[in-house]
Scaffold this motif. Structure first.
Motif, short mmCIF file in Angstrom:
data_model
loop_
_atom_site.label_atom_id
_atom_site.label_comp_id
_atom_site.label_asym_id
_atom_site.label_seq_id
_atom_site.Cartn_x
_atom_site.Cartn_y
_atom_site.Cartn_z
N THR A 133 9.67 5.57 1.97
CA THR A 133 9.67 4.26 2.88
C THR A 133 9.43 4.66 4.23
OG1 THR A 133 11.71 3.51 1.43
CG2 THR A 133 11.65 2.52 3.65
N MET A 134 8.72 3.72 4.68
CA MET A 134 8.18 3.93 6.03
C MET A 134 8.02 2.70 6.89
SD MET A 134 4.89 6.48 4.86
CE MET A 134 4.74 5.85 3.22
N TRP A 135 8.25 3.09 8.39
CA TRP A 135 8.08 1.73 9.04
C TRP A 135 7.62 2.30 10.54
CZ3 TRP A 135 12.73 -0.63 11.94
CH2 TRP A 135 12.41 -1.70 12.74
N TYR A 136 6.51 2.04 10.98
CA TYR A 136 5.71 2.53 12.08
C TYR A 136 5.63 1.68 13.14
CZ TYR A 136 4.33 6.35 8.75
OH TYR A 136 4.34 7.34 7.83
N ARG A 137 6.92 1.76 13.72
CA ARG A 137 7.36 0.91 14.91
C ARG A 137 6.18 1.03 16.12
NH1 ARG A 137 13.68 1.47 15.43
NH2 ARG A 137 12.85 3.48 14.67
N ASN A 138 5.96 2.49 16.22
CA ASN A 138 5.12 2.84 17.41
C ASN A 138 3.70 2.77 17.24
OD1 ASN A 138 7.55 2.92 18.96
ND2 ASN A 138 8.13 4.63 17.91
N HIS A 139 3.45 2.82 15.89
CA HIS A 139 1.82 2.98 15.47
C HIS A 139 1.23 2.10 14.64
CE1 HIS A 139 3.85 7.05 16.39
NE2 HIS A 139 2.79 7.34 16.79
N GLN A 140 0.05 1.95 14.79
CA GLN A 140 -0.79 1.24 13.69
C GLN A 140 -1.43 2.30 12.72
OE1 GLN A 140 -3.24 -1.30 16.05
NE2 GLN A 140 -2.05 -3.05 15.71
N GLU A 141 -1.54 2.01 11.39
CA GLU A 141 -1.84 3.21 10.63
C GLU A 141 -2.96 2.49 9.34
OE1 GLU A 141 0.84 4.72 7.55
OE2 GLU A 141 -0.52 6.52 7.41
N SER A 142 -4.08 2.89 9.34
CA SER A 142 -5.04 2.48 8.33
C SER A 142 -4.98 3.71 7.23
CB SER A 142 -6.29 2.38 8.76
OG SER A 142 -6.31 1.37 9.83
N VAL A 143 -4.92 3.39 5.82
CA VAL A 143 -4.62 4.45 4.84
C VAL A 143 -5.64 4.03 3.66
CG1 VAL A 143 -3.02 5.24 3.21
CG2 VAL A 143 -2.22 4.41 5.48
N TYR A 144 -6.24 4.89 3.40
CA TYR A 144 -7.60 4.75 2.51
C TYR A 144 -7.28 5.61 1.14
CZ TYR A 144 -12.11 4.59 0.16
OH TYR A 144 -13.05 4.20 -0.49
N CYS A 145 -7.10 5.28 -0.06
CA CYS A 145 -6.73 6.08 -1.13
C CYS A 145 -8.10 6.53 -1.55
CB CYS A 145 -6.15 5.04 -2.22
SG CYS A 145 -5.65 6.00 -3.57
N VAL A 146 -8.22 7.87 -1.95
CA VAL A 146 -9.33 8.64 -2.28
C VAL A 146 -8.75 9.33 -3.59
CG1 VAL A 146 -10.42 9.00 -0.15
CG2 VAL A 146 -8.85 10.64 -0.91
N GLY A 147 -7.62 9.19 -4.28
CA GLY A 147 -7.20 9.88 -5.63
C GLY A 147 -5.96 9.41 -5.84
N GLY A 148 -5.58 9.04 -7.42
CA GLY A 148 -4.42 8.83 -8.02
C GLY A 148 -4.10 7.28 -7.98
N THR A 149 -2.83 7.11 -8.64
CA THR A 149 -2.49 5.66 -8.54
C THR A 149 -0.98 5.33 -8.08
OG1 THR A 149 -1.70 6.03 -10.87
CG2 THR A 149 -3.78 5.27 -10.62
N GLY A 150 -0.73 4.34 -7.70
CA GLY A 150 0.42 4.04 -7.13
C GLY A 150 0.79 2.64 -6.67
N THR A 151 1.78 2.47 -6.08
CA THR A 151 1.98 1.05 -5.63
C THR A 151 2.68 0.86 -4.41
OG1 THR A 151 2.86 0.54 -8.22
CG2 THR A 151 3.62 -1.13 -6.21
N LEU A 152 2.24 0.01 -3.53
CA LEU A 152 2.56 -0.28 -2.13
C LEU A 152 3.42 -1.50 -2.17
CD1 LEU A 152 2.29 0.09 1.01
CD2 LEU A 152 0.31 -1.35 0.81
N THR A 153 4.66 -1.63 -1.63
CA THR A 153 5.50 -2.90 -1.41
C THR A 153 5.47 -3.03 0.22
OG1 THR A 153 6.88 -2.14 -3.41
CG2 THR A 153 7.47 -3.96 -1.89
N ASP A 154 5.10 -4.30 0.53
CA ASP A 154 5.32 -4.86 1.73
C ASP A 154 7.11 -5.19 1.92
OD1 ASP A 154 5.84 -6.36 4.11
OD2 ASP A 154 3.49 -6.98 4.12
N LEU A 155 7.91 -4.44 2.57
CA LEU A 155 9.29 -5.03 2.41
C LEU A 155 9.47 -6.12 3.27
CD1 LEU A 155 10.55 -1.36 2.56
CD2 LEU A 155 10.48 -2.77 0.59
N GLU A 156 8.69 -6.73 4.00
CA GLU A 156 8.91 -7.91 4.92
C GLU A 156 8.71 -9.11 3.91
OE1 GLU A 156 7.70 -7.26 8.71
OE2 GLU A 156 8.32 -5.31 8.84
N SER A 157 7.46 -8.86 3.08
CA SER A 157 7.07 -10.30 2.44
C SER A 157 7.58 -10.00 0.83
CB SER A 157 5.42 -10.24 2.27
OG SER A 157 4.91 -9.35 1.78
#
Ligand code: 9YT
Length: 139
Positions: free
Chosen positions: A49-73
């Motif tokens: 669980t992450m919350w980057y209050r002070n940063h913007q982050e761009s994340v590009y997947c180059v391997g594996g599988t998973g799930t991203l949940t937007d905890l706000e929406s």
């Protein structure tokens, strides 16, 4: 010009491992580029669980599988190689790694390399001079 390999970073202070992930910090604040870039492997079976209050982050997947949940929406997104997500609104989010999940992560302002997630899953802003003006009072 900067040229670095994963091998250059292995077992240095730019190679950070926690219970849920290992992160190789290719570029940090002291490289003076205005952003940081790391190659992170989230370990299979973990949920972070992450919350980057002070940063913007761009994340590009180059391997594996998973799930991203937007905890706000509540929106859930499959993560596979070739998928990019951008936390341009400081969204609280959760990343589940079904297999080892390899992600290339760019932060602005740049990480210094000394951050650890706080209780909210956020990284503190360790160098206030790097903050965008709107973010500076939030420390
Ligand atoms: C996708 C992800 O884990 N982003 C956070 C970056 C990583 N944990 C790090 O380098 O701190």
């Amino acid at each position: 010009m900067i040229v670095r390999t994963l091998e250059d970073l292995t077992d240095t202070d730019r190679d950070v491992t926690t219970e849920n992930w290992s992160s190789r910090r290719f570029l940090l604040a002291d490289d003076h580029l205005g952003y940081s870039l790391n190659d992170t492997v989230l370990h299979a079976g973990t949920t972070t669980t992450m919350w980057y209050r002070n940063h913007q982050e761009s994340v590009y997947c180059v391997g594996g599988t998973g799930t991203l949940t937007d905890l706000e929406s509540g929106d859930v997104h499959p993560i596979n190689p070739g998928t990019l997500y951008v936390l341009d609104g400081h969204e609280r989010h959760e990343l589940y790694a079904e297999t080892d999940l390899r992600m290339v992560c760019v932060f602005t302002p740049p990480l210094t390399g000394r951050e650890v997630h706080d209780a909210d899953g956020a990284y503190p802003l360790l160098d206030a001079s790097l903050a965008p003006a709107a973010e500076a009072p939030r420390r």
